[in-house]
Design a protein around this motif. Structure first.
Motif, PDB file in Angstrom:
ATOM      1  N   CYS A  89      -2.233  -2.801  -6.584  1.00 43.95           N
ATOM      2  CA  CYS A  89      -3.265  -2.805  -5.534  1.00 43.95           C
ATOM      3  C   CYS A  89      -2.935  -3.825  -4.455  1.00 43.95           C
ATOM      4  O   CYS A  89      -3.185  -3.585  -3.268  1.00 43.95           O
ATOM      5  CB  CYS A  89      -4.633  -3.115  -6.125  1.00 43.95           C
ATOM      6  N   SER A  90      -2.375  -4.948  -4.842  1.00 49.08           N
ATOM      7  CA  SER A  90      -2.062  -5.975  -3.842  1.00 49.08           C
ATOM      8  C   SER A  90      -0.924  -5.543  -2.928  1.00 49.08           C
ATOM      9  O   SER A  90      -0.936  -5.852  -1.743  1.00 49.08           O
ATOM     10  CB  SER A  90      -1.731  -7.302  -4.521  1.00 49.08           C
ATOM     11  N   ILE A  91       0.060  -4.831  -3.459  1.00 53.53           N
ATOM     12  CA  ILE A  91       1.123  -4.377  -2.561  1.00 53.53           C
ATOM     13  C   ILE A  91       0.694  -3.168  -1.741  1.00 53.53           C
ATOM     14  O   ILE A  91       1.207  -2.974  -0.666  1.00 53.53           O
ATOM     15  CB  ILE A  91       2.443  -4.049  -3.279  1.00 53.53           C
ATOM     16  N   TRP A  92      -0.265  -2.422  -2.241  1.00 51.40           N
ATOM     17  CA  TRP A  92      -0.739  -1.266  -1.486  1.00 51.40           C
ATOM     18  C   TRP A  92      -1.504  -1.713  -0.249  1.00 51.40           C
ATOM     19  O   TRP A  92      -1.453  -1.071   0.784  1.00 51.40           O
ATOM     20  CB  TRP A  92      -1.630  -0.397  -2.379  1.00 51.40           C
ATOM     21  N   LYS A  93      -2.185  -2.832  -0.323  1.00 53.27           N
ATOM     22  CA  LYS A  93      -3.040  -3.288   0.767  1.00 53.27           C
ATOM     23  C   LYS A  93      -2.476  -4.563   1.404  1.00 53.27           C
ATOM     24  O   LYS A  93      -3.209  -5.352   1.964  1.00 53.27           O
ATOM     25  CB  LYS A  93      -4.423  -3.558   0.177  1.00 53.27           C
ATOM     26  N   ASN A  94      -1.161  -4.764   1.389  1.00 52.53           N
ATOM     27  CA  ASN A  94      -0.579  -6.024   1.847  1.00 52.53           C
ATOM     28  C   ASN A  94      -0.621  -6.213   3.363  1.00 52.53           C
ATOM     29  O   ASN A  94      -0.384  -7.301   3.855  1.00 52.53           O
ATOM     30  CB  ASN A  94       0.846  -6.181   1.337  1.00 52.53           C
ATOM     31  N   ASP A  96      -3.312  -5.776   5.250  1.00 50.60           N
ATOM     32  CA  ASP A  96      -4.678  -6.074   5.669  1.00 50.60           C
ATOM     33  C   ASP A  96      -4.976  -7.566   5.501  1.00 50.60           C
ATOM     34  O   ASP A  96      -4.138  -8.342   5.064  1.00 50.60           O
ATOM     35  CB  ASP A  96      -5.651  -5.242   4.832  1.00 50.60           C
ATOM     36  N   THR A  97      -6.192  -7.961   5.822  1.00 49.86           N
ATOM     37  CA  THR A  97      -6.588  -9.358   5.673  1.00 49.86           C
ATOM     38  C   THR A  97      -6.626  -9.742   4.201  1.00 49.86           C
ATOM     39  O   THR A  97      -6.694  -8.884   3.316  1.00 49.86           O
ATOM     40  CB  THR A  97      -7.981  -9.596   6.288  1.00 49.86           C
ATOM     41  N   LYS A  98      -6.589 -11.023   3.947  1.00 47.48           N
ATOM     42  CA  LYS A  98      -6.592 -11.511   2.567  1.00 47.48           C
ATOM     43  C   LYS A  98      -7.884 -11.129   1.839  1.00 47.48           C
ATOM     44  O   LYS A  98      -7.849 -10.781   0.659  1.00 47.48           O
ATOM     45  CB  LYS A  98      -6.403 -13.030   2.578  1.00 47.48           C
ATOM     46  N   ALA A  99      -9.010 -11.162   2.547  1.00 51.59           N
ATOM     47  CA  ALA A  99     -10.286 -10.796   1.925  1.00 51.59           C
ATOM     48  C   ALA A  99     -10.305  -9.320   1.517  1.00 51.59           C
ATOM     49  O   ALA A  99     -10.741  -8.970   0.409  1.00 51.59           O
ATOM     50  CB  ALA A  99     -11.441 -11.085   2.881  1.00 51.59           C
ATOM     51  N   ALA A 100      -9.813  -8.456   2.383  1.00 53.64           N
ATOM     52  CA  ALA A 100      -9.762  -7.023   2.061  1.00 53.64           C
ATOM     53  C   ALA A 100      -8.785  -6.767   0.916  1.00 53.64           C
ATOM     54  O   ALA A 100      -9.048  -5.942   0.032  1.00 53.64           O
ATOM     55  CB  ALA A 100      -9.365  -6.221   3.290  1.00 53.64           C
ATOM     56  N   MET A 102      -7.949  -8.880  -1.513  1.00 52.86           N
ATOM     57  CA  MET A 102      -8.556  -9.357  -2.762  1.00 52.86           C
ATOM     58  C   MET A 102      -9.688  -8.437  -3.227  1.00 52.86           C
ATOM     59  O   MET A 102      -9.897  -8.258  -4.424  1.00 52.86           O
ATOM     60  CB  MET A 102      -9.081 -10.786  -2.601  1.00 52.86           C
ATOM     61  N   THR A 103     -10.392  -7.808  -2.298  1.00 52.15           N
ATOM     62  CA  THR A 103     -11.438  -6.850  -2.648  1.00 52.15           C
ATOM     63  C   THR A 103     -10.827  -5.638  -3.350  1.00 52.15           C
ATOM     64  O   THR A 103     -11.334  -5.194  -4.390  1.00 52.15           O
ATOM     65  CB  THR A 103     -12.208  -6.404  -1.387  1.00 52.15           C
ATOM     66  N   VAL A 104      -9.738  -5.128  -2.803  1.00 51.46           N
ATOM     67  CA  VAL A 104      -9.069  -3.981  -3.414  1.00 51.46           C
ATOM     68  C   VAL A 104      -8.513  -4.354  -4.787  1.00 51.46           C
ATOM     69  O   VAL A 104      -8.634  -3.592  -5.747  1.00 51.46           O
ATOM     70  CB  VAL A 104      -7.955  -3.443  -2.486  1.00 51.46           C
ATOM     71  N   VAL A 105      -7.924  -5.534  -4.906  1.00 53.61           N
ATOM     72  CA  VAL A 105      -7.387  -5.990  -6.191  1.00 53.61           C
ATOM     73  C   VAL A 105      -8.514  -6.129  -7.218  1.00 53.61           C
ATOM     74  O   VAL A 105      -8.372  -5.696  -8.369  1.00 53.61           O
ATOM     75  CB  VAL A 105      -6.623  -7.326  -6.011  1.00 53.61           C
ATOM     76  N   THR A 106      -9.635  -6.696  -6.820  1.00 52.64           N
ATOM     77  CA  THR A 106     -10.768  -6.867  -7.731  1.00 52.64           C
ATOM     78  C   THR A 106     -11.320  -5.525  -8.183  1.00 52.64           C
ATOM     79  O   THR A 106     -11.553  -5.311  -9.383  1.00 52.64           O
ATOM     80  CB  THR A 106     -11.879  -7.693  -7.049  1.00 52.64           C
TER      81      THR A 106
END
Length: 128
Positions: A89-94, A96-100, A102-106
């Motif tokens: 999830c973190s590499i999929w949304k890398n 975007d902003t850090k908050a977004a 971390m939201t996807v990772v969570t």
């Protein structure tokens, strides 16, 4: 015309069936994630593809076997699966902003945890 359409849809349907099987069988999905570890560790050692596939297959087999034999193996495989999904999830949304990110990772990690918990709870009930 229908035969041509069937030929074009065959790979899509095959991929869909494989994906549905992996979603239904979390133990197999966890084993595949675990099986990738030794392959990544030895990828620069100069082994050929067949040897890498053999290493992957043996690891997946033993991970699956251990998950069905020991509770601690189920827990460890589930934790590793959640960590892997969080990483993906973190590499999929890398971008975007850090908050977004971390939201996807969570969200991905919570879904993976619930998915594993639900599977093993249902599996234990069916086993008894």
């Amino acid at each position: 015309m229908a035969a041509v359409l069937d030929i074009f849809l065959l790979p899509f349907m095959l991929l869909l069936r494989v994906a549905m099987y992996l979603i239904r069988r979390v133990d197999v999905t966890n084993s595949i994630f675990i099986g990738a570890i030794p392959v990544f560790l030895v990828r620069n050692q100069g082994y050929d593809k067949v040897t890498n596939w053999i290493i992957f297959g043996i690891t997946v087999f033993f991970a699956l076997l251990l998950q069905h034999m020991f509770v601690i193996a189920k827990i460890l495989a589930s934790v590793f699966s959640c960590m892997t999904i969080a990483f993906l999830c973190s590499i999929w949304k890398n971008y975007d902003t850090k908050a977004a990110q971390m939201t996807v990772v969570t969200i991905g990690t919570i879904i993976a945890a619930i998915w594993n918990l639900q599977y093993w709870t249902d599996f234990s009930e069916k086993e008894v």
